[in-house]
Design a protein around this motif. Structure first.
Motif, PDB file in Angstrom:
ATOM      1  N   UNK A 215     -22.589   6.281 -14.784  1.00  6.29           N
ATOM      2  CA  UNK A 215     -22.535   6.403 -13.312  1.00  6.29           C
ATOM      3  C   UNK A 215     -21.364   7.224 -12.786  1.00  6.29           C
ATOM      4  N   UNK A 216     -20.256   7.283 -13.520  1.00  5.78           N
ATOM      5  CA  UNK A 216     -19.090   8.031 -13.055  1.00  5.78           C
ATOM      6  C   UNK A 216     -19.194   9.531 -13.351  1.00  5.78           C
ATOM      7  N   UNK A 217     -20.191   9.916 -14.114  1.00  6.34           N
ATOM      8  CA  UNK A 217     -20.322  11.302 -14.545  1.00  6.34           C
ATOM      9  C   UNK A 217     -21.363  12.029 -13.712  1.00  6.34           C
ATOM     10  N   UNK A 218     -21.621  13.264 -14.113  1.00  2.72           N
ATOM     11  CA  UNK A 218     -22.564  14.113 -13.395  1.00  2.72           C
ATOM     12  C   UNK A 218     -23.496  14.765 -14.408  1.00  2.72           C
ATOM     13  N   UNK A 219     -24.681  15.160 -13.929  1.00  5.19           N
ATOM     14  CA  UNK A 219     -25.651  15.896 -14.725  1.00  5.19           C
ATOM     15  C   UNK A 219     -26.025  15.122 -16.000  1.00  5.19           C
ATOM     16  N   UNK A 220     -26.139  15.806 -17.137  1.00  2.66           N
ATOM     17  CA  UNK A 220     -26.626  15.153 -18.350  1.00  2.66           C
ATOM     18  C   UNK A 220     -25.724  14.026 -18.822  1.00  2.66           C
ATOM     19  N   UNK A 221     -24.426  14.143 -18.559  1.00  2.00           N
ATOM     20  CA  UNK A 221     -23.517  13.074 -18.976  1.00  2.00           C
ATOM     21  C   UNK A 221     -23.838  11.757 -18.291  1.00  2.00           C
ATOM     22  N   UNK A 222     -24.543  11.823 -17.182  1.00  2.86           N
ATOM     23  CA  UNK A 222     -24.897  10.612 -16.450  1.00  2.86           C
ATOM     24  C   UNK A 222     -25.929   9.780 -17.207  1.00  2.86           C
TER      25      UNK A 222
END
Length: 448
Positions: A215-222
Motif C-alpha cells: 500500500x505504501x508503494x506505487x505501480x507494480x511494487x504495490x
C-alpha cells in the motif's frame, strides 16, 4: 495448404467450429481496457495508432492512471471513452462489461485479477486479449479454459516476445530445418526487477527511489512484490516458454508431459532493502519466499527437454536466455550467435546477423516500419496487431486458449513441485488429446 483451409482444419480439430471462434467480423472494433496503468498505456498507444479500433471504455480504480489514459486519447484526437472505476470500486469492471457495446476487451491489470475478469468477459461474449499470466492457481487455469470452450469466445494471451524480431527469424530457421531435429530448448525471465518491486510511493518515480512495497508503494511494487513474499516458483514463464513452445509445436503434434522445479535460497531482495533503506527499515525483516533463481524443466511428448530460469532478484543485465538446439546446430540469444554443422567454422560461432536477413520473418518484412517506436522494440505493435486482425477476420487467435493456460500453468505446477521437495509432476493435457491432430498456425503468413 492455403491459410483459410489450414485455419478451418485447425478449428475443427480443436473441437471448436470456426464460426464459434469468430469475432465481430467488423472492419472497425469497439474495444475496452481494464487497467490503464503503465503497461496498459503502452498497449493503448498501439491501439490509438490504429484507424480500425475505437477505444470506447476504460476501467481503472487509480484516478491518476485513468486521467493519463484519457489524456492519451485526447492527444490522439480520438473520441473520449466512457469510464468506470472513478470511485475506486474494485468491482467496477463488472459494470463496464455489463454495459455492453464491446467487440473486445484488453485486460492489463495485476495478475490476480486476470482469471476472473477474463471469465466474466467470455461469459458476456466479449473477446479477450489478456496480458500474460492467465491465472494464479491451477484451478484458475481450468476455469478459464472451460469458460472459453463453453462460450466459444475468442481469447488471446498477449505474449509479445513471440513476436521479437530475432525470435521470429529463428522460427523460420527451425521450420527450414537449419538446426535439424530439435532436441533441447531454453528460455526464461532473467531481469533485475529490484527497482520494479520497490519504490518510494512517488507516482513520478515508479521504479526505484525507495524500498516500499504494498500500500505504501506505487505501480507494480504495490502488488507484484507480494508474490515474491508469498510464493516460490516460476512466477513469469510465458516470455521464455512462449517462443520455445512455438518452436516445439506444443499443442500441434507435441505437448508437455512432465515438469519439475528447483529454487535457490532467497537473498537478493532482502539485501537490496538493507542496502537501499538500511537494516532498520521494517521491510528489511520481511522473509521473501521466492528463491532468487528458480529453474524449471519440462519434458515433451516428442522427446525434447525445455529449461526455464526465473531470475529477478539479483543484479544482472537483462536476458531471456534463449537456446534452440538440434541435431545440426543451435542458436543462443545471449551472444546472438548461431552454429550450424557443415556451414559454420568448426567449433566456432557465427553472428546471428549472418542469417537474420535470409530468414527474416514475413511479419517483420511487412510491418517493420509500422512497428518503429512501439514498446519493447516493436513487439507490442505485433501482439496488438495480431489480436485485432484475428478478431476482425473471425479467425482463431494465433496464441490461443490452450497456449495461454499451458504456458501460464507452469507457475502453479512449479510451486507445487518445489513445495513437494522438487518432485517431478505430470503435466496436464489441457487439450484432452487434441494436441495430436491440431495444426500449427502461428507465424505462417505475413498478416499476424
Amino acid at each position: 495448404m492455403q491459410r483459410r483451409q489450414l485455419l478451418q482444419r485447425a478449428a475443427a480439430l480443436g473441437g471448436m467450429p470456426l464460426t464459434a471462434m469468430a469475432g465481430p467480423g467488423s472492419s472497425r472494433l469497439r474495444l475496452a481496457m481494464i487497467g490503464t496503468g503503465l503497461r496498459g498505456q503502452v498497449l493503448l498507444r498501439e491501439l490509438l495508432r490504429r484507424d480500425d479500433v475505437e477505444m470506447v471504455a476504460f476501467c481503472d480504480i487509480e484516478p491518476l492512471m485513468l486521467a493519463k489514459a484519457l489524456a492519451m486519447v485526447e492527444k490522439a484526437g480520438k473520441p473520449r471513452p466512457r469510464t468506470w472505476g472513478d470511485k475506486r470500486d474494485p468491482e467496477a469492471w463488472r459494470a463496464m462489461l455489463a454495459a455492453g457495446g464491446l467487440d473486445g476487451v484488453i485486460i492489463a491489470t495485476p495478475w490476480e485479477w486476470h482469471a476472473s475478469m477474463a471469465i466474466a468477459a467470455m461469459q458476456a461474449k466479449i473477446p479477450v486479449g489478456c496480458e500474460v499470466v492467465a491465472g494464479i492457481t491451477l484451478q484458475d487455469h481450468w476455469e478459464v479454459l472451460n469458460t472459453q470452450l463453453k462460450t466459444g469466445t475468442p481469447y488471446m494471451l498477449l505474449e509479445n516476445v513471440c513476436y521479437r524480431r530475432d525470435v521470429l527469424a529463428v522460427l523460420q530457421m527451425v521450420r527450414a530445418g537449419l538446426f535439424g531435429e530439435l532436441v533441447h530448448l531454453q528460455g526464461g525471465y532473467q531481469h533485475d526487477l529490484r527497482a520494479v518491486k520497490f519504490n518510494s510511493g512517488d507516482p513520478a518515480r515508479p521504479y526505484g527511489g525507495g524500498v516500499e512495497y504494498g500500500p505504501k508503494a506505487w505501480s507494480e511494487a504495490r502488488w507484484r512484490t507480494e508474490h515474491s513474499v508469498q510464493r516460490n516458483g516460476e512466477l513469469y514463464p510465458s516470455h521464455g516458454i512462449g517462443p520455445c513452445a512455438v518452436y516445439a509445436n506444443i499443442h500441434r503434434g507435441n505437448r508437455f508431459t512432465h515438469i519439475n522445479a528447483f529454487a535457490s535460497k532467497a537473498r537478493g531482495l532482502s539485501e537490496y532493502v538493507k542496502a537501499q533503506g538500511g537494516a532498520q527499515h521494517p521491510n528489511a525483516k520481511v522473509q521473501f519466499k521466492l528463491g532468487d533463481i528458480v529453474t524449471t524443466t519440462l519434458a515433451c511428448e516428442n522427446g525434447e527437454t525445455i529449461l526455464l530460469q526465473h531470475d529477478t532478484s539479483l543484479p544482472r543485465p537483462y536476458s531471456l536466455g534463449f537456446r534452440v538446439q538440434g541435431t545440426k546446430g543451435l542458436w543462443m540469444d545471449l551472444n546472438r550467435s548461431v552454429h550450424v554443422e557443415g556451414i559454420s567454422p568448426d567449433h566456432r560461432w557465427e553472428p546471428l546477423q549472418t542469417y537474420q536477413d535470409r530468414f527474416e520473418h514475413p511479419l517483420w518484412k511487412r510491418y517493420a516500419k509500422d512497428a518503429e517506436g512501439a514498446g519493447h522494440g516493436g513487439m507490442d505493435f505485433f501482439v496488438i496487431h495480431a489480436f485485432v486482425e484475428a478478431l476482425k477476420a473471425g479467425e482463431p487467435m494465433p496464441i490461443d486458449i490452450y497456449d495461454a493456460v499451458a504456458w501460464s500453468a507452469i507457475t502453479p505446477l512449479s510451486e507445487q513441485s518445489i513445495a513437494e521437495g522438487f518432485k517431478t509432476l505430470p503435466f496436464p493435457d489441457f487439450t484432452a488429446g487434441l494436441w495430436k491432430t491440431r495444426q500449427p498456425i502461428f507465424g505462417f503468413d505475413d498478416r499476424y
